[in-house]
Design a protein around this motif. Structure first.
Motif, PDB file in Angstrom:
ATOM      1  N   ILE A 162       0.835  -1.206   0.000  1.00 21.08           N
ATOM      2  CA  ILE A 162       0.000   0.000   0.000  1.00 21.08           C
ATOM      3  C   ILE A 162       0.872   1.259   0.000  1.00 21.08           C
ATOM      4  CG2 ILE A 162      -1.676   1.319   1.356  1.00 21.08           C
ATOM      5  CD1 ILE A 162      -2.858  -1.324   2.264  1.00 21.08           C
ATOM      6  N   LEU A 163       1.974   1.240   0.753  1.00 17.86           N
ATOM      7  CA  LEU A 163       2.834   2.422   0.799  1.00 17.86           C
ATOM      8  C   LEU A 163       3.462   2.722  -0.552  1.00 17.86           C
ATOM      9  CD1 LEU A 163       4.653   1.993   4.239  1.00 17.86           C
ATOM     10  CD2 LEU A 163       2.855   3.630   3.650  1.00 17.86           C
ATOM     11  N   GLY A 164       3.869   1.701  -1.272  1.00 16.60           N
ATOM     12  CA  GLY A 164       4.446   1.909  -2.594  1.00 16.60           C
ATOM     13  C   GLY A 164       5.857   2.478  -2.519  1.00 16.60           C
ATOM     14  N   GLU A 165       6.238   3.201  -3.547  1.00 14.15           N
ATOM     15  CA  GLU A 165       7.577   3.765  -3.623  1.00 14.15           C
ATOM     16  C   GLU A 165       7.746   4.889  -2.605  1.00 14.15           C
ATOM     17  OE1 GLU A 165       8.210   5.047  -7.564  1.00 14.15           O
ATOM     18  OE2 GLU A 165       8.005   3.051  -8.468  1.00 14.15           O
ATOM     19  N   PRO A 166       8.977   5.106  -2.148  1.00 11.82           N
ATOM     20  CA  PRO A 166       9.199   6.194  -1.181  1.00 11.82           C
ATOM     21  C   PRO A 166       8.868   7.554  -1.790  1.00 11.82           C
ATOM     22  CG  PRO A 166      11.065   4.685  -1.243  1.00 11.82           C
ATOM     23  CD  PRO A 166      10.188   4.299  -2.374  1.00 11.82           C
ATOM     24  N   LEU A 167       8.437   8.462  -0.938  1.00 15.82           N
ATOM     25  CA  LEU A 167       8.101   9.810  -1.378  1.00 15.82           C
ATOM     26  C   LEU A 167       9.374  10.594  -1.697  1.00 15.82           C
ATOM     27  CD1 LEU A 167       5.328  10.761   1.213  1.00 15.82           C
ATOM     28  CD2 LEU A 167       4.989  10.183  -1.184  1.00 15.82           C
ATOM     29  N   THR A 168       9.290  11.408  -2.703  1.00 17.41           N
ATOM     30  CA  THR A 168      10.391  12.309  -3.014  1.00 17.41           C
ATOM     31  C   THR A 168      10.354  13.501  -2.052  1.00 17.41           C
ATOM     32  OG1 THR A 168       9.048  13.549  -4.595  1.00 17.41           O
ATOM     33  CG2 THR A 168      10.276  11.637  -5.431  1.00 17.41           C
ATOM     34  N   PRO A 169      11.466  14.217  -1.884  1.00 22.32           N
ATOM     35  CA  PRO A 169      11.442  15.397  -1.006  1.00 22.32           C
ATOM     36  C   PRO A 169      10.385  16.421  -1.391  1.00 22.32           C
ATOM     37  CG  PRO A 169      13.701  14.787  -1.525  1.00 22.32           C
ATOM     38  CD  PRO A 169      12.827  13.921  -2.360  1.00 22.32           C
ATOM     39  N   ALA A 170      10.140  16.597  -2.690  1.00 23.78           N
ATOM     40  CA  ALA A 170       9.122  17.559  -3.116  1.00 23.78           C
ATOM     41  C   ALA A 170       7.729  17.088  -2.723  1.00 23.78           C
ATOM     42  CB  ALA A 170       9.218  17.771  -4.628  1.00 23.78           C
ATOM     43  N   GLU A 171       7.448  15.800  -2.898  1.00 27.55           N
ATOM     44  CA  GLU A 171       6.132  15.263  -2.510  1.00 27.55           C
ATOM     45  C   GLU A 171       5.929  15.343  -1.005  1.00 27.55           C
ATOM     46  OE1 GLU A 171       5.467  11.919  -6.020  1.00 27.55           O
ATOM     47  OE2 GLU A 171       6.464  11.365  -4.145  1.00 27.55           O
ATOM     48  N   ARG A 172       6.995  15.041  -0.276  1.00 23.73           N
ATOM     49  CA  ARG A 172       6.903  15.112   1.186  1.00 23.73           C
ATOM     50  C   ARG A 172       6.636  16.547   1.641  1.00 23.73           C
ATOM     51  NH1 ARG A 172       9.075  11.442   4.697  1.00 23.73           N
ATOM     52  NH2 ARG A 172      10.413  10.613   3.045  1.00 23.73           N
ATOM     53  N   ALA A 173       7.334  17.504   1.033  1.00 25.23           N
ATOM     54  CA  ALA A 173       7.137  18.902   1.402  1.00 25.23           C
ATOM     55  C   ALA A 173       5.729  19.371   1.066  1.00 25.23           C
ATOM     56  CB  ALA A 173       8.168  19.773   0.689  1.00 25.23           C
ATOM     57  N   PHE A 174       5.199  18.913  -0.050  1.00 24.21           N
ATOM     58  CA  PHE A 174       3.838  19.291  -0.447  1.00 24.21           C
ATOM     59  C   PHE A 174       2.811  18.766   0.548  1.00 24.21           C
ATOM     60  CE2 PHE A 174      -0.067  18.094  -2.682  1.00 24.21           C
ATOM     61  CZ  PHE A 174      -0.510  19.345  -3.089  1.00 24.21           C
ATOM     62  N   LEU A 175       2.944  17.498   0.964  1.00 22.49           N
ATOM     63  CA  LEU A 175       1.987  16.920   1.910  1.00 22.49           C
ATOM     64  C   LEU A 175       2.087  17.569   3.282  1.00 22.49           C
ATOM     65  CD1 LEU A 175       2.243  13.120   1.004  1.00 22.49           C
ATOM     66  CD2 LEU A 175       0.373  14.685   0.485  1.00 22.49           C
ATOM     67  N   VAL A 176       3.313  17.855   3.718  1.00 24.59           N
ATOM     68  CA  VAL A 176       3.490  18.488   5.029  1.00 24.59           C
ATOM     69  C   VAL A 176       2.872  19.879   5.034  1.00 24.59           C
ATOM     70  CG1 VAL A 176       5.215  19.401   6.625  1.00 24.59           C
ATOM     71  CG2 VAL A 176       5.528  17.135   5.623  1.00 24.59           C
ATOM     72  N   GLU A 177       3.098  20.637   3.978  1.00 27.58           N
ATOM     73  CA  GLU A 177       2.522  21.979   3.896  1.00 27.58           C
ATOM     74  C   GLU A 177       0.999  21.922   3.804  1.00 27.58           C
ATOM     75  OE1 GLU A 177       2.203  26.034   3.802  1.00 27.58           O
ATOM     76  OE2 GLU A 177       3.939  24.769   4.311  1.00 27.58           O
ATOM     77  N   LYS A 178       0.475  20.912   3.155  1.00 18.63           N
ATOM     78  CA  LYS A 178      -0.967  20.775   2.983  1.00 18.63           C
ATOM     79  C   LYS A 178      -1.668  20.454   4.296  1.00 18.63           C
ATOM     80  CE  LYS A 178      -4.259  18.491  -0.110  1.00 18.63           C
ATOM     81  NZ  LYS A 178      -4.409  17.464  -1.171  1.00 18.63           N
ATOM     82  N   CYS A 179      -0.951  19.862   5.246  1.00 18.97           N
ATOM     83  CA  CYS A 179      -1.550  19.460   6.520  1.00 18.97           C
ATOM     84  C   CYS A 179      -1.340  20.474   7.637  1.00 18.97           C
ATOM     85  CB  CYS A 179      -0.987  18.107   6.961  1.00 18.97           C
ATOM     86  SG  CYS A 179      -1.477  16.734   5.907  1.00 18.97           S
ATOM     87  N   GLN A 180      -0.756  21.623   7.342  1.00 17.28           N
ATOM     88  CA  GLN A 180      -0.523  22.610   8.386  1.00 17.28           C
ATOM     89  C   GLN A 180      -1.837  23.262   8.821  1.00 17.28           C
ATOM     90  OE1 GLN A 180       2.435  22.946   9.910  1.00 17.28           O
ATOM     91  NE2 GLN A 180       3.093  21.311   8.516  1.00 17.28           N
ATOM     92  N   LYS A 181      -1.807  23.917   9.984  1.00 18.58           N
ATOM     93  CA  LYS A 181      -3.015  24.490  10.557  1.00 18.58           C
ATOM     94  C   LYS A 181      -3.616  25.582   9.695  1.00 18.58           C
ATOM     95  CE  LYS A 181      -1.934  23.494  15.398  1.00 18.58           C
ATOM     96  NZ  LYS A 181      -1.718  24.083  16.742  1.00 18.58           N
ATOM     97  N   ASN A 182      -2.762  26.325   9.003  1.00 14.05           N
ATOM     98  CA  ASN A 182      -3.285  27.415   8.170  1.00 14.05           C
ATOM     99  C   ASN A 182      -3.885  26.922   6.862  1.00 14.05           C
ATOM    100  OD1 ASN A 182      -0.867  26.557   7.125  1.00 14.05           O
ATOM    101  ND2 ASN A 182      -0.104  28.592   6.624  1.00 14.05           N
TER     102      ASN A 182
END
Length: 442
Positions: A162-182
């Protein structure tokens, strides 16, 4: 007089004649109005027996009328005609996965073995502590049948798929920013009870609408954040891609399908805590009764190491106690305002993580002793530990298919930059201090 009487009689006769003429002349108009606007009862309102008198409501008609059954709200406990739920999850169902350890066995139960899932809702038996994944009574004499090891291996392969291939730094940064409080208000709160069973279902419900979910951790479980991160990844099948303080962002995986999520039956009530052995012994090992009483009095008189805030973030408590043990034998932690069960759980975690000996819980204080065999060299350097907690680099599972730094073989978090795990989480000393939920006492 005679004339007046005659006049009155003629007057009455004239009025009667006039009224008759008016009635005769208006009768056609009344009949027309009755035909146009007259009410005719529909067939459903007519009596079944045409010979019955319409005005008579008694008799056989009243006997045939049935009473309307009272309203009965739908009950979640009503399982009539429904089969119990079956779940393929490999772990035992417990109320909390971060507060209770399977290796600590209770000495008794506070209630009968009533299932918190409700009667007949789950095909796993409730032992009073957990609902085991494999029922030992079902297995055959030859030992055939699934075991916990086989189920865990199958669950681990499913998780990697289910996890699949590891996330790239850009994908990780996008998801982290998307989950912020603002950016979003979607959040799962992990509080004093830790990772509860029903919280697993909440996480999967959030994964229906977003690839990652933000989890806010406060309270007793934050004493051991490594355990919280491990349990989150193992029980949900996700991957932690970011951690800062008590905030965790849990990723669901590339090939996650919400329609094929695991069956997680809900607990309808919180089960009672089993009876465990006493935490505070009457006599501390190696001391007499008088020496134990004297040590408890002395422990309550030493200056408090710190004061814990209610529902705070306690990740730096263990290294603080380890630092204090370098110079002092007894350490006191002020817990005024906390629930009794909370600071008892904190004491148990300190006993296992530092390790130390519990002395007393009197007057809402935690007093711990260093112990005769305490070895400070065997543990990590507290400065290195505090630095890694301040950076809060993500604590991914070592078994995951992503190259995420875990902890070393000695159980300590490595002191390294978190460029591959977090996104520009450079913190200065002031922000680190302000992020702690402690009130140090001079």
């Amino acid at each position: 007089m005679v004339f007046e009487l005659f006049f009155r009689q003629n007057r009455t006769l004239a009025s009667v004649l006039v009224s008759r003429r008016l009635l005769s002349s208006s009768s056609p108009s009344l009949s027309i109005l009755r035909d146009r606007y007259g009410f005719v009862a529909p067939p459903s309102l007519l009596p079944e027996n045409p010979k019955a008198i319409p005005g008579d409501r008694g008799g056989d008609q009243a006997k045939k009328k049935k009473k309307k059954p009272p309203y009965r709200p739908p009950s979640s406990l009503d399982r009539a005609g429904q089969k119990p739920l079956h779940s393929d999850l490999p772990f035992d169902f417990r109320f909390s996965y971060t507060e209770s350890k399977p290796n600590v066995k209770p000495i008794g139960l506070r209630e009968p073995k009533y299932s918190p899932f409700g009667p007949g809702r789950l095909n796993r038996p409730w032992t009073g502590v957990c609902a085991p994944a494999v029922d030992p009574t079902v297995r055959s004499v030859d030992g055939e049948g699934p075991s916990n090891v086989e189920l865990e291996e199958k669950w681990e392969k499913t998780r990697e798929t289910i996890l699949g291939e590891p996330l790239t730094p850009a994908e990780r940064a996008f998801l982290v920013e998307k989950c912020q409080k603002n950016r979003t208000k979607r959040q799962v709160n992990l509080g004093r009870d830790g990772l509860t069973h029903n919280m697993l279902n909440d996480i999967h419900n959030n994964w229906k609408h977003a690839e990652a979910v933000r989890i806010k951790c406060l309270g007793v479980p934050t004493v051991d954040m490594q355990n919280v991160c491990t349990q989150l990844e193992e029980k949900t099948g996700g991957l932690i891609i970011h951690r800062h303080g008590g905030q965790i962002i849990l990723y669901r995986g590339r090939h996650y399908n919400p329609k094929k999520k695991p069956v997680i039956p809900l607990m309808l009530w919180k089960p009672h805590e089993p009876v465990y052995p006493r935490l505070i012994k009457t006599v501390i090992d190696g001391l007499t009764v008088e020496e134990t009483k004297e040590m408890r009095k002395r422990g309550l008189a030493v200056p408090a190491l710190t004061k814990l805030a209610k529902n705070g973030y306690y990740a730096s408590l263990v290294p603080m106690v380890r630092d204090a043990f370098l110079t002092d034998e007894l350490v006191r932690i002020d817990c005024k305002g906390l629930n009794k069960s909370d600071y008892k759980k904190i004491g148990v975690k300190l006993r296992d993580l530092v390790p130390c000996v519990l002395v007393t819980f009197e007057k809402e204080q935690i007093v711990v002793r260093r112990g005769n065999n305490y070895n400070s060299v065997a543990h990590c350097n507290s400065e290195e530990k505090s630095f890694s907690m301040a950076n809060e680099s993500g604590l991914g599972a070592e078994k995951s298919n992503d190259s995420i730094p875990g902890k070393n073989t000695d159980g300590c978090i490595p002191d390294r930059s978190s460029d591959s795990y977090t996104i520009n989480q450079s913190l200065d000393d002031e922000s680190v201090v302000s992020g702690m939920w402690f009130q140090p006492i001079a």
